[in-house]
Design an enzyme around this catalytic site. Structure first.
Site, PDB file in Angstrom:
ATOM      1  CG  HIS A 138     111.962 102.473 111.730  1.00 40.73           C
ATOM      2  ND1 HIS A 138     112.781 103.367 112.369  1.00 40.73           N
ATOM      3  CD2 HIS A 138     112.025 102.780 110.411  1.00 40.73           C
ATOM      4  CE1 HIS A 138     113.320 104.192 111.485  1.00 40.73           C
ATOM      5  NE2 HIS A 138     112.873 103.845 110.282  1.00 40.73           N
ATOM      6  CD  GLU A 139     110.351 101.096 107.337  1.00 37.34           C
ATOM      7  OE1 GLU A 139     109.739 101.954 106.662  1.00 37.34           O
ATOM      8  OE2 GLU A 139     111.577 101.147 107.519  1.00 37.34           O
ATOM      9  CD  GLU A 196     114.661 107.106 108.618  1.00 30.52           C
ATOM     10  OE1 GLU A 196     114.481 106.096 109.323  1.00 30.52           O
ATOM     11  OE2 GLU A 196     114.116 107.244 107.514  1.00 30.52           O
TER      12      GLU A 196
END
Length: 267
Positions: A138-139, A196
């Protein structure tokens, strides 16, 4: 004058739109606002990363060896090795990994491949390797997608909108205030949540391609939901979609990413 300013604003917007990544299997294709140069953003990110690492070291919080460090860094390197799925130049980035001994439930990856993980995240939530990979995927996806650069570019647009409103209606504070609020509504909040979602989608693919079970995303966010019950949400969740909607969206992607995970184990 108003017409000229409107034309200038539209031209400014049109010249800054692009997509920073390939779609991948998950199909992220949104056009982004990218006026600030990647070189400038990468320089800022590198300086900030160095400052954080130095500060952590001075405080005795920077972990650079040991079983925990080796485990987490190995996961990070496997995930980042799949970054060229979305962009070729990621192979040339100066990737770095910092593990900070801090109870924060948080992680980040700055533009240019600067990964920071706080021990509070894997320790407090007792994360498995697969769950750590989902977090780091995700990061890393945020960095690949240049969401930081996009946010800076959006801030530039916000300032420009205010300046245009000021010239078009000098002395009209209400007009300027409306322009400021509209800019925040249209660019800051929606894109924050949208970013996100994109990071979730791309991060899931990165983890799967690296050979980590993407189904761990479901258990990860169940743990996140439990950690936030009855208290302020972890810093990692500050701008994220709700746990329920996130789990639903990630579950819908499993038919897309599970074959990638299975293929990784056949290699």
């Amino acid at each position: 004058m108003k017409k000229l300013l409107a034309i200038a604003a539209v031209t400014f917007v049109a010249t800054g739109c692009a997509s920073s990544t390939r779609p991948g299997a998950v199909g992220v294709t949104r056009q982004q606002t990218l006026w600030v140069s990647s070189e400038k953003v990468d320089k800022i990110a590198a300086d900030s990363y160095l400052q954080m690492a130095v500060q952590a070291k001075m405080q005795g919080k920077l972990i650079t060896q040991g079983p925990e460090y080796d485990r987490l860094k190995a996961i990070a390197m496997r995930v980042k090795a799949q970054a060229n799925t979305f962009r070729d130049d990621a192979d040339a980035w100066h990737w770095q990994f910092a593990l900070i001994n801090d109870p924060k439930i948080n992680a980040a990856c700055a533009p240019g491949g600067k990964i920071i993980l706080y021990t509070g995240l894997p320790r407090t939530l007792h994360l498995t390797d697969d769950e750590v990979a989902v977090v780091l995927g995700h990061e890393v996806a945020h960095a690949l997608r240049e969401h930081g650069r996009e946010k800076l570019s959006q801030a530039m647009l916000k300032n420009t909108a205010v300046q245009i409103a000021s010239v078009a209606a000098p002395g009209a504070a209400g007009t300027v205030g409306l322009a400021n609020q509209a800019s925040q509504l249209l660019f800051t909040l929606p894109n924050s949540r949208q970013n996100e979602v994109e990071a979730d989608q791309m991060g899931l693919e990165l983890a799967a391609r690296a050979g980590f079970d993407p189904r761990a995303a479901i258990t990860l966010w169940q743990k996140m939901a439990t950690a936030s019950q009855g208290k302020a949400p972890p810093e990692f969740l500050s701008t994220h979609p709700s746990d329920a909607s996130r789990i639903e969206s990630l579950s819908a992607l499993m038919p897309t990413v599970m074959p990638l995970y299975e293929a990784a184990h056949r290699r």
